[in-house]
Motif scaffolding. Structure first.
Motif, PDB file in Angstrom:
ATOM      1  N   ALA A  18      -7.780  -6.767  -1.998  1.00  0.00           N
ATOM      2  CA  ALA A  18      -7.568  -5.389  -1.562  1.00  0.00           C
ATOM      3  C   ALA A  18      -8.661  -4.531  -2.174  1.00  0.00           C
ATOM      4  O   ALA A  18      -8.900  -4.582  -3.380  1.00  0.00           O
ATOM      5  CB  ALA A  18      -6.198  -4.888  -2.001  1.00  0.00           C
ATOM      6  N   LEU A  28      -9.213  -0.896  -2.800  1.00  0.00           N
ATOM      7  CA  LEU A  28      -8.463   0.350  -2.810  1.00  0.00           C
ATOM      8  C   LEU A  28      -9.434   1.518  -2.687  1.00  0.00           C
ATOM      9  O   LEU A  28     -10.230   1.773  -3.578  1.00  0.00           O
ATOM     10  CB  LEU A  28      -7.640   0.464  -4.092  1.00  0.00           C
ATOM     11  CG  LEU A  28      -6.770   1.711  -4.247  1.00  0.00           C
ATOM     12  CD1 LEU A  28      -5.740   1.792  -3.114  1.00  0.00           C
ATOM     13  CD2 LEU A  28      -6.079   1.702  -5.602  1.00  0.00           C
ATOM     14  N   VAL A  70      -1.636   0.908  -5.052  1.00  0.00           N
ATOM     15  CA  VAL A  70      -1.070  -0.315  -4.487  1.00  0.00           C
ATOM     16  C   VAL A  70      -0.214  -0.987  -5.550  1.00  0.00           C
ATOM     17  O   VAL A  70      -0.421  -0.796  -6.751  1.00  0.00           O
ATOM     18  CB  VAL A  70      -2.156  -1.310  -3.997  1.00  0.00           C
ATOM     19  CG1 VAL A  70      -2.958  -0.731  -2.856  1.00  0.00           C
ATOM     20  CG2 VAL A  70      -3.055  -1.759  -5.132  1.00  0.00           C
ATOM     21  N   ALA A  84      -6.507   1.347   1.931  1.00  0.00           N
ATOM     22  CA  ALA A  84      -7.055   0.112   1.373  1.00  0.00           C
ATOM     23  C   ALA A  84      -7.572  -0.793   2.483  1.00  0.00           C
ATOM     24  O   ALA A  84      -7.061  -0.768   3.604  1.00  0.00           O
ATOM     25  CB  ALA A  84      -6.002  -0.618   0.559  1.00  0.00           C
ATOM     26  N   SER A 139      -2.066   6.418   0.787  1.00  0.00           N
ATOM     27  CA  SER A 139      -3.072   5.498   0.252  1.00  0.00           C
ATOM     28  C   SER A 139      -3.892   4.886   1.371  1.00  0.00           C
ATOM     29  O   SER A 139      -3.511   4.918   2.540  1.00  0.00           O
ATOM     30  CB  SER A 139      -2.405   4.400  -0.575  1.00  0.00           C
ATOM     31  OG  SER A 139      -1.743   4.961  -1.689  1.00  0.00           O
ATOM     32  N   ILE A 179       0.889  -1.156   0.000  1.00  0.00           N
ATOM     33  CA  ILE A 179       0.000   0.000   0.000  1.00  0.00           C
ATOM     34  C   ILE A 179       0.930   1.209   0.000  1.00  0.00           C
ATOM     35  O   ILE A 179       1.626   1.455   0.980  1.00  0.00           O
ATOM     36  CB  ILE A 179      -0.958  -0.038   1.199  1.00  0.00           C
ATOM     37  CG1 ILE A 179      -1.798  -1.305   1.088  1.00  0.00           C
ATOM     38  CG2 ILE A 179      -1.844   1.202   1.232  1.00  0.00           C
ATOM     39  CD1 ILE A 179      -2.224  -1.895   2.373  1.00  0.00           C
TER      40      ILE A 179
END
Length: 187
Positions: free
Chosen positions: A101, A103, A108, A90, A88, A84
């Motif tokens: 994941a 997001l 990522v 997630a 960011s 990640i």
């Protein structure tokens, strides 16, 4: 006095029963649900479900991982690695060799292990670069296949799947409005 004589045997018998069934023994959560391991890279902060994380922290299935500027969080489960990237957000789910994941914002990088199913869900316009392997991408009402050294940008969210070995990078475009909002994940 008769009241105490009545409750003393009852409390001892309840205590013995609970201890015998395992309710009184401490059991770690990691042993029950199995978590992935976090490695923190860089000088910024990485948070798991809002709590500051350090290298070696356990990432339980369904945990939200948020990184600040200057930090990356690498989640390893089996041979699969999910990075990640900085700034960011997630939500990471996993079971056995499977990893997913969602997001929320940012980008990522992932390297699914050979034969390990991997899924990435994004919620806004998305850019994907396939470094190695083959990726199946469902977006814009169609299914696309990306191969090594190929990139593409999609309008709207995507569902990316791979069974490895592969490596890719995906990033949400114009995601600043999503980071503050609660996310409702698709089933």
């Amino acid at each position: 006095m008769s009241f105490l004589n009545f409750w003393r045997p009852v409390s001892v018998s309840v205590g013995v029963t609970l201890f015998g069934r395992g309710f009184a023994r401490p059991v770690t959560v990691a042993a029950q649900s199995g978590g992935a391991q976090m490695t923190v890279v860089g000088n910024g902060s990485v948070r798991i479900d809002g709590v500051q994380a350090a290298t070696g922290a356990t990432v339980y299935s369904g945990s939200r991982v948020t990184t600040s500027s200057g930090a990356q969080g690498v989640v390893a489960n089996g041979g699969t690695r999910l990075t990640i990237n900085n700034d960011s957000d997630a939500i990471v789910s996993h079971a056995g060799g499977f990893m997913r994941a969602d997001l929320v914002c940012g980008s990522v990088t992932a390297t699914p292990a050979a034969g390990a199913p991997f899924e990435l869900i994004t919620h806004g316009d998305t850019s994907i670069y396939c470094q190695t392997g083959i990726l199946k991408v469902e977006a814009e009402g169609r299914t696309f296949e990306l191969i090594a050294n190929q990139s593409q940008t999609f309008n709207g969210g995507v569902r990316l799947t791979s069974t490895g070995p592969a490596s890719f990078e995906a990033s949400s475009l114009l995601c600043s409005c999503l980071c503050a909002a609660p996310i409702i994940l698709p089933p």
